[in-house]
Structure formats: structure tokens, C-alpha cells
Design an enzyme around this catalytic site. Structure first.
Site, PDB file in Angstrom:
ATOM      1  N   HIS A  59       0.237   1.057  -1.153  1.00  0.00           N
ATOM      2  CA  HIS A  59       0.000   2.462  -0.803  1.00  0.00           C
ATOM      3  C   HIS A  59      -0.400   3.320  -2.005  1.00  0.00           C
ATOM      4  O   HIS A  59      -0.297   4.540  -1.944  1.00  0.00           O
ATOM      5  CB  HIS A  59       1.253   3.075  -0.172  1.00  0.00           C
ATOM      6  CG  HIS A  59       1.498   2.675   1.251  1.00  0.00           C
ATOM      7  ND1 HIS A  59       1.975   1.447   1.609  1.00  0.00           N
ATOM      8  CD2 HIS A  59       1.329   3.352   2.413  1.00  0.00           C
ATOM      9  CE1 HIS A  59       2.103   1.391   2.929  1.00  0.00           C
ATOM     10  NE2 HIS A  59       1.721   2.534   3.441  1.00  0.00           N
TER      11      HIS A  59
ATOM     12  N   GLU B 243      -8.221   1.752  12.288  1.00  0.00           N
ATOM     13  CA  GLU B 243      -9.156   2.321  11.310  1.00  0.00           C
ATOM     14  C   GLU B 243     -10.556   1.741  11.417  1.00  0.00           C
ATOM     15  O   GLU B 243     -11.551   2.469  11.362  1.00  0.00           O
ATOM     16  CB  GLU B 243      -8.632   2.126   9.884  1.00  0.00           C
ATOM     17  CG  GLU B 243      -7.435   2.991   9.521  1.00  0.00           C
ATOM     18  CD  GLU B 243      -6.099   2.397   9.948  1.00  0.00           C
ATOM     19  OE1 GLU B 243      -6.098   1.255  10.466  1.00  0.00           O
ATOM     20  OE2 GLU B 243      -5.064   3.060   9.767  1.00  0.00           O
TER      21      GLU B 243
HETATM   22  C1  LIG Z   1      -3.586   0.290   8.371  1.00  0.00           C
HETATM   23  C2  LIG Z   1      -2.571   1.354   8.334  1.00  0.00           C
HETATM   24  N1  LIG Z   1      -2.804   2.515   8.963  1.00  0.00           N
HETATM   25  C3  LIG Z   1      -1.888   3.493   8.945  1.00  0.00           C
HETATM   26  C4  LIG Z   1      -0.708   3.331   8.289  1.00  0.00           C
HETATM   27  C5  LIG Z   1       0.326   4.450   8.262  1.00  0.00           C
HETATM   28  N2  LIG Z   1       1.405   4.124   9.178  1.00  0.00           N
HETATM   29  C6  LIG Z   1       2.502   3.503   8.734  1.00  0.00           C
HETATM   30  S1  LIG Z   1       3.553   3.143   9.967  1.00  0.00           S
HETATM   31  C7  LIG Z   1       2.563   3.841  11.123  1.00  0.00           C
HETATM   32  C8  LIG Z   1       3.003   3.846  12.550  1.00  0.00           C
HETATM   33  C9  LIG Z   1       3.202   2.473  13.103  1.00  0.00           C
HETATM   34  O1  LIG Z   1       3.858   2.519  14.330  1.00  0.00           O
HETATM   35  P1  LIG Z   1       4.361   1.228  15.102  1.00  0.00           P
HETATM   36  O2  LIG Z   1       3.400   0.124  14.919  1.00  0.00           O
HETATM   37  O3  LIG Z   1       4.665   1.634  16.474  1.00  0.00           O
HETATM   38  O4  LIG Z   1       5.684   0.788  14.324  1.00  0.00           O
HETATM   39  P2  LIG Z   1       7.049   1.601  14.148  1.00  0.00           P
HETATM   40  O5  LIG Z   1       6.862   2.457  12.944  1.00  0.00           O
HETATM   41  O6  LIG Z   1       7.298   2.353  15.379  1.00  0.00           O
HETATM   42  O7  LIG Z   1       8.079   0.569  13.856  1.00  0.00           O
HETATM   43  C10 LIG Z   1       1.423   4.345  10.534  1.00  0.00           C
HETATM   44  C11 LIG Z   1       0.360   5.046  11.249  1.00  0.00           C
HETATM   45  C12 LIG Z   1      -0.499   2.106   7.617  1.00  0.00           C
HETATM   46  N3  LIG Z   1       0.610   1.871   6.922  1.00  0.00           N
HETATM   47  N4  LIG Z   1      -1.437   1.134   7.670  1.00  0.00           N
END
Ligand SMILES: Cc1ncc(C[n+]2csc(CCOP(=O)(O)OP(=O)(O)O)c2C)c(N)n1
Ligand SMILES: [Mg+2]
Lengths: 339, 464
Positions: free
Chosen positions: B267, B198
Site C-alpha cells: 500500500h 479496478e
Molecule cells: C485491489 C484493491 N482495491 C481496493 C482495495 C481497498 N480495499 C481494501 S478492503 C476493501 C473492501 C473489501 O471488502 P470485502 O471483500 O467484502 O472484505 P471485508 O473487508 O468485508 O472482509 C477495499 C475496497 C484494495 N485493498 N485492493
């Protein structure tokens, strides 16, 4: 404790050096039990979500069980663990109680955060589990801070800091890497590469897809590990733990793993094929691997069924508790804001 | 005993779905993890996986059935050794519901964030006609999700410098499906999926805007914009001033803001007050579908950085949107959503749902509330507020955000400065409670404002 030879830890990238060291029968049985507990717990959580007993976001760990179980087998009491929101497996591996975790999922007073945190926010000071964080990447700096405290106090504890392939693109990860190496902090960065961040595959988000090299410009050693084989995870963890306890600074372990379910319960998962999921499940399932090895080594179906029954019993008891425990007292709304 | 498979809830906000397809037949063997059926919701098609092993005994809901309520039994699974004869024994699998929940104060979330499925956002009483919409204009019924998408698509057609970037905006069609179809129409050059970075992509957006492009930066939710807030405030908001007017930036930061449902403290925050403090930013927080569309178009055209605060719970709500070739609502103008003479209720965004329902309740008791929908938080339309308060002599503000230094506090201060002599009672503020958002269902209800609180505040300032 002696540090491993630098040359071993230094090499980044794929290590296809045959199969990892064998487990003893006891280790195999423990790994099987701990992974099954997570699998059954998550299946139950998915069911309870479907029934409306769990609300909000619920991110399941099914498919990735070997990562936390293998890592945990290399730790000693006092080592800290911290992760993001896909945290149920980490808590169970840290020996937190299934009923306390499940009751937090249902938002009841017997939950680890007394119902105030939910699926993404649980903690246990006693088990050195530091959460449970909802902001992608935030736990990486926090985990580095846990390692800072270890170094400050001069103890030999190691901070195990888990994050995803998607989180690995956040800026604070690299700010943390720099400080960790600069100050030789005892932190193992476990990157759980499950190939997707929500609906975005690694290749669509990452310029450098070999996550073990993500610390290269800070001179942090890294390894790619078969995160579906609990023995490989344990072996890599042993090496990383020795490196960190030996005062050599941080290390990165890229765990190559896979999540079977959607990102959260509400993810239609249209970004990958059913065949892709089926193939990993069929060829690499971490639990099946151990089961098959145990059977080949002469364990009986009966013995393995008994483990499954024991685990199901724990999960059912937890689910029952989590559905009948009362909600928090309304007065809890205003507690725990300051102390 | 045979196990019943229930219609699952697949998102925090799902109440019913269509049983699109059975992938297993009666009598087929099922392993845990097998996909047995497909379900459609308003957002997506989802697969139902079996969690138990056995044989599919009986299909209770045939494929093609629409609007199956969550928790309805849809099939039975027979365990090893069981036969169809055992089917009668299948338990009803009741879900024990929490006790304390019943003790919680009557309404709160029950009226407001009941998402997606039903209830158009429109209040029971006919809303006042919008002066922005010419009399006799044909209206179309749209979800707020569609109104936002149309606003972006229209502006992207109109101006080749407008593009959108953010997490999951392109291939996934938006985490909340707001950008549905944009990638297909405008291509990957203008509809750009970013990594989860972000702070980085907000800065990239601001830089591109300094160079003259007109980015729409989507935050998956505004909670994650906290990672980026330095670029929004230090770079986007202040550059025009610091450069002596040489270099501004035309950029929109948009995404869902505030509480959704049960997503807990990290959130669920409302950032209206945070951004409203910053000179150089414009801050918009609409409520009606028409305002969502007309104000987003205005935001995209505005030469300044604009914070456009949406609400996830409202995305599935429908409203009337004028069918005009180019419907733009001016930034900085409040709207009288309901006329009345006894008390002024000032609100915006989700707060409006409490305000309008409270006005209905008050009317039953003979109190005619005038409801002012701010729509834009900065610049704030002080005149409309003050004119209303001069008429009623009493005011209540309503917001889901926190009270200290909140937008309601600013409204109250302006009323005191400009209409002190007209006030018959101190201004009352209804807001979210002074706590991080709890997860537990009963506590979450208590943390949010309620219609009852608004009614009570309106009566208190009316000495009734
Ligand atoms: C700063 C932030 N940006 C976006 C999100 C929304 N979000 C939650 S999980 C996620 C994906 C994360 O993927 P990864 O790091 O690969 O972990 P996984 O879910 O595969 O375990 C996103 C975009 C968030 N929670 N926090
Ligand atoms: Mg991932």
C-alpha cells in the site's frame, strides 16, 4: 476418500434444512475456546491500536469467528489456508502463536514477519498459512495456485481460499474459477459474505447476490452456509473437503456472516445503523450460541469462565510481549529482498 | 482495579479529536461492545466502544471538549464489586514505547508525513509568488482535500460530460473524503460508486472516454491501479496513435500515490516513474494546494489521458488557493518554489516537503538552494531545470520513490545532456531506499528519504 454424491454438492442456494448436526461436548468446548481466543485477541488489538501501539490499517474479525474456526475443524495438517488483510482470526485458527501475531501488529522483531509485514502481511510456512494479502482479490488466484501445486504433486491436500463479498467482484476471481474447474483443482473458495465491502453493501455492488452461484457458469458447485453457526460451517466444510480431496475439483462456500466493527479502525461506519449491528450481535453471535448450548447441556458457568480466563491470559501475555519486544534491527531494512 | 478508558486513535494519522458526546452516564452498567462515547476527527465522527465490562465510574473529559490528545484518560470503568472509592487506584495505563525507535536516525518521517492535524504545507520561508496567479488576487486557505473537491465540482458544473467513478466515491463521500458533497450536488448519474473491480471500471472509463465523455476515475489508491494498468497504458495511452489520430480519450485517473503511514509494502508504492515512461500519458504530481486545484482542472479539460498523483498525507494540509472564478494551472510547467544561487534542488509532490525544509537548513549554513517544483512529470519542463542548473552549477533530485529508473534519474540524464558543461559536480539523487516499504515504525523511517539526506547531498555536490 469417497466423494460425496454429486447431487448433494451440486445444489446451489439457500438450504434451510433445519439445524446442522450436533457437536460433541469436546467439539463445542474447542469451538468456544478457539472463537473466544480470536474475539479477545481482536478486542486487544483494537485497544492497542487506540493507544497508538499498532499503526496503519487494522481490520478486525470480530463477529466472523465461526467461519475460520468451523472450517479449520474439517482440515488436516498439510491443507493450505490463504486470505486477505482481515487475517488475524485465520492465523490464530491455523494455530499460529498469538504472541507472534500480536508482535507483528506492533511491528516488532518477534512478529511472524519480523515486523516487516504488519497486520495485513503475515505468513507461516510451518502452519501452511500463505498470508495475509493487501490487494483485494489477489489471494484468490494465489490460492488456486496452491491447489494447482497439490494436484501437480498428486497429494491430497486442499487449499482453503478465503475472500470477501467485495473481493468476489474482482475479475481474477472468475479467471481462477475457470481454471480451477477446468483442471479439477482441490480448492475450497470460502466467500465470507459479511454484507459490506468497506461502506458498500452487497446489494449496491453485486448483480448476483447469491454468492454460492458465482461459480455456476463454470459448473462449480456452491452452498450458502449460516456462517454464524460454527456447526453449520463445520458440516459444510466436511462436505467441501471430501469433494475436493475426492478429485472432483473446486467448491464454493458462501459464509453468511457479519463484522461487528468498522471496516478498519478508521471507518466511521455510517452506512449501517447501530440497531442493525445490535440485532446480529444479540440474535446470532457465534460465541453466545455455543455458550448457550453448553449451558443448556449442563456445563457450569464456572467451566466457561475458566476457558475465558485461559484465553485472556494468552492474549494478555501476547500483548505484553508485543509491546516490550524490541523493534527490528535497522539492518533488517535490506534483508529478505532476494535470497 | 478500576480501568481507565483512554482517548483512542481512530486512524493511522489521528493525533487529537473532539469528545462530542457521552452515550453512557456515570454509574451506568457497561457491556463489552457498548458504544460509550462519540468522537469527532477532521474526517469523521466515530464511536468509542467499551472493551471491558463494569460500571462507568467517572467521566474525566466532559462532552463538548475539543482537541483531546490521543491517550488522554477520558473515563474510568469500575469492575464488578468496585465502588467509586476505588477510583483513586486507577492506573495511568502507560503505553510502553519501543526502544529501537529512539536509536533511529533523527528525523525522516518526523518532518514529512506528520499528517492532518497541524502544519500548513507552506515552508518556513515565504514561497515565491506563482506567475499563474495575478498580483493582488485574494487567497483563501483550504485543505488540499477541499481544493481537489472544488476543482472537480467546478469542472462538473462547467461540462456535463464530466463525471466521476470509483470505489466509495459517492455514498461514503470518498474513502479519504475527497469527493465530499459531490453526490449531493450532482446526483448518482454523475457520481458513481463502482464495485471493487479496478481493471473493469478503468476499462469502462476508457471506453466511455472513447465515446466522448470525460471521466474522472478515482483509484482508492494508486496501488490498486496496478490491477488496471493494462487499460491505462494499452487502451488509454495508445489509442490516439493506433487510430491515426481519429480516436483519443480525455480521461483523468486520480487518487493517492506513494507512502502513507505504516501501511506496508503493498500500500505504499510511488508510481510516478512508472507512468512517466509512457508516451500518450500526461503525469501530474503537485505539492501546493493551489497547484492541486489548478492542475486538476487542467487535467480534466485536457483531451488526453492524464495520471493525477495525489498524496494521502497531504490531504489534510492547508495552503493558499486563489479566489478566482476559473483558476487553471498549465500542465507541463515547473515552478521555482524558492530562488537561490548555490545549488538546484529538483523535486515534486511529497518530495517537496523534504526539499523546502532542507533549503531552510542549508540557508542557515550559508548555502542558497533554488528549489524547482516540477509539478508535471510528463511532459517534463526541462527548460526550467536547465536554466536553474546553468545558474547554480549543481543539482540534487529528491523523491520518495525508488532510485533505479526513477524520475530523479531522468532529471539527472537531462541535466547531463543539456547542461554538462555547466556542472561543477555530478548530480546527486536522494530517493526512497531500494526496498519494499517495511511496516515497523523504525524501518519505515529509514526507508523514506529524510531532510538530513537532502542537506548532505546538497553539501556534497557543493564540496562542503
Ligand atoms: C485491489 C484493491 N482495491 C481496493 C482495495 C481497498 N480495499 C481494501 S478492503 C476493501 C473492501 C473489501 O471488502 P470485502 O471483500 O467484502 O472484505 P471485508 O473487508 O468485508 O472482509 C477495499 C475496497 C484494495 N485493498 N485492493
Ligand atoms: Mg465484506
Amino acid at each position: 476418500m469417497a466423494a460425496p454424491k454429486k447431487s448433494v454438492a451440486k445444489e446451489s442456494g439457500q438450504e434451510k434444512a433445519g439445524s446442522p448436526p450436533e457437536f460433541t461436548k469436546e467439539q463445542e468446548l474447542k469451538a468456544l475456546r478457539d472463537m473466544l481466543l480470536i474475539r479477545r485477541f481482536e478486542e486487544k488489538a483494537g485497544q492497542l491500536y487506540g493507544m497508538g501501539a499498532i499503526g496503519g490499517f487494522c481490520h478486525l474479525y470480530i463477529g466472523q469467528e465461526a467461519v475460520v474456526v468451523g472450517m479449520q475443524m474439517a482440515l488436516k495438517p498439510g491443507d493450505e489456508v490463504i486470505t486477505g488483510y482481515r487475517d488475524h482470526g485465520h492465523m490464530l485458527a491455523c494455530d499460529m502463536e498469538a504472541r507472534g501475531v500480536m508482535a507483528e501488529l506492533t511491528g516488532r522483531r518477534g512478529g511472524y514477519s519480523r515486523g516487516k509485514g504488519g497486520s495485513m502481511h503475515m505468513f507461516s510456512k510451518e502452519k501452511h498459512f500463505y498470508g495475509g494479502h493487501g490487494i483485494v482479490g489477489a489471494q484468490v488466484s494465489l490460492g488456486t495456485g496452491l491447489a494447482f501445486a497439490n494436484r501437480y504433486r498428486g497429494n491430497d491436500n486442499v487449499s482453503v481460499t478465503y475472500f470477501g463479498d467485495g473481493a468476489a467482484n474482482q475479475g481474477q476471481v472468475y479467471e481462477s474459477f475457470n481454471m480451477a474447474e477446468l483442471w479439477k483443482l482441490p480448492v475450497i473458495y470460502v466467500i465470507e459474505n459479511n454484507r459490506y465491502a468497506m461502506g458498500t453493501s452487497v446489494s449496491r455492488a453485486s448483480a448476483q447476490q447469491d454468492f454460492s452461484k458465482r461459480g455456476a457458469s463454470f459448473n462449480i458447485p456452491g452452498k450458502q452456509v449460516d456462517g454464524m453457526d460454527v456447526r453449520a460451517v463445520k458440516a459444510a466444510a466436511d462436505e467441501a473437503v471430501a469433494w475436493c480431496r475426492g478429485g472432483n475439483g473446486p467448491m464454493i462456500l458462501e459464509m453468511q456472516t457479519y463484522r461487528y466493527r468498522g471496516h478498519s479502525m478508521s471507518d466511521p461506519a455510517k452506512y449501517r445503523t447501530r440497531e442493525e449491528v445490535e440485532k446480529v450481535r444479540h440474535d446470532q453471535d457465534p460465541i453466545e450460541q455455543v455458550r448457550n448450548r453448553l449451558l443448556a447441556a449442563g456445563a457450569s458457568e464456572q467451566d466457561l469462565k475458566a476457558i475465558d480466563a485461559e484465553v485472556r491470559e494468552i492474549v494478555n501475555e501476547a500483548a505484553d510481549f508485543a509491546q516490550h519486544d524490541p523493534e527490528p534491527d535497522p539492518a533488517e531494512l535490506y534483508t529478505d529482498i532476494y535470497r | 482495579m478500576p480501568i481507565q478508558v483512554l482517548m483512542p486513535a481512530l486512524s493511522p494519522t489521528m493525533e487529537k479529536g473532539n469528545l462530542a458526546k457521552w452515550l453512557k452516564k456515570e454509574g451506568e452498567t457497561i457491556k463489552s461492545g457498548d458504544v460509550i462515547a462519540e468522537i469527532e476527527t477532521d474526517k469523521a465522527t466515530m464511536e468509542v466502544e467499551a472493551t471491558d465490562e463494569g460500571t462507568l465510574g467517572k467521566i474525566l473529559i466532559p462532552e463538548g471538549t475539543a482537541d483531546v490528545a490521543v491517550n488522554t484518560p477520558i473515563a474510568t470503568i469500575l469492575a464488578d464489586g468496585e465502588s467509586a472509592a476505588d477510583l483513586a487506584k486507577a492506573p495511568a495505563a502507560p503505553v510502553p514505547q519501543p526502544k529501537a525507535a529512539e536509536a533511529a536516525p533523527a528525523e525522516a518521517k518526523a518532518e514529512a508525513p506528520q499528517p492532518a492535524a497541524k502544519a500548513p504545507a507552506a515552508p518556513a520561508t515565504e514561497p515565491l509568488p506563482d506567475p499563474e496567479i495575478p498580483a493582488g488576487t485574494e487567497m483563501v486557505t483550504q485543505t488540499i482535500r477541499e481544493a481537489l473537491r472544488d476543482a472537480m465540482a467546478e469542472e462538473m458544473r462547467r461540462d456535463g460530460d464530466v463525471f466521476i467513478m470509483g470505489e466509495e466515491v459517492a455514498e461514503y463521500q470518498g474513502a479519504y473524503k475527497v469527493t465530499q458533497g459531490l453526490l449531493q450536488e450532482f446526483g448518482a448519474r454523475r457520481v458513481i460508486d463502482t464495485p471493487i473491480t479496478e481493471h473493469g471500471f478503468a476499462g469502462v472509463g476508457v471506453g466511455a472516454a472513447m465515446a466522448g465523455l470525460k471521466p474522472i476515475v478515482e483509484f482508492m489508491t494508486f496501488n490498486f491501479a496496478m490491477q488496471a494498468i493494462d487499460q491505462i497504458i494499452n487502451s488509454a495511452a495508445k489509442t490516439l496513435y493506433m487510430s491515426g489520430g481519429q480516436m483519443g480519450c480525455s480521461i483523468v485517473f486520480r487518487g493517492p500515490n506513494g507512502a502513507a503511514a505504516r501501511v506496508a509494502a503493498q500500500h505504499s508504492q510511488d508510481y510516478a516513474a512508472w507512468y512517466s515512461q509512457i508516451p500518450g500519458l500526461k503525469v501530474i504530481a503537485p505539492y501546493s494546494a493551489a497547484d492541486y486545484k489548478g492542475l486538476l482542472k487542467a487535467a480534466i479539460r485536457d483531451p488526453n489521458p492524464v495520471i493525477f498523483l495525489e498524496n494521502e498525507v497531504l490531504y489534510g494540509h492547508t495552503g493558499e488557493v486563489p479566489k478566482l472564478a476559473d483558476f487553471v494551472v498549465p500542465i507541463g510547467k515547473a515552478r521555482i518554489a524558492r530562488a537561490g544561487k548555490d545549488v538546484t534542488i529538483v523535486s515534486w509532490a511529497m518530495g517537496m516537503s523534504y526539499a523546502l525544509k532542507a533549503a531552510d537548513e542549508l540557508a542557515k549554513e550559508g548555502i542558497e538552494a533554488e528549489v524547482v517544483d516540477l509539478r508535471t512529470i510528463r511532459p517534463m519542463d526541462t527548460e526550467t531545470i536547465i536554466n536553474s542548473v546553468k545558474k547554480t552549477g549543481r543539482a540534487v533530485t529528491v523523491e520518495e520513490g525508488w532510485q533505479q529508473s526513477g524520475v530523479g534519474s531522468e532529471v539527472a540524464a537531462r541535466i547531463m545532456e543539456h547542461a554538462f558543461d555547466y556542472l561543477d559536480a555530478p548530480v546527486a539523487r536522494v530517493s526512497g531506499k531500494d526496498v519494499p516499504m517495511p511496516y515497523a515504525a523504525n524501518l519505515e523511517k529509514l526507508a523514506l528519504p529524510s531532510v538530513a539526506e537532502v542537506v548532505a547531498a546538497a553539501k556534497a555536490v557543493s564540496y562542503r
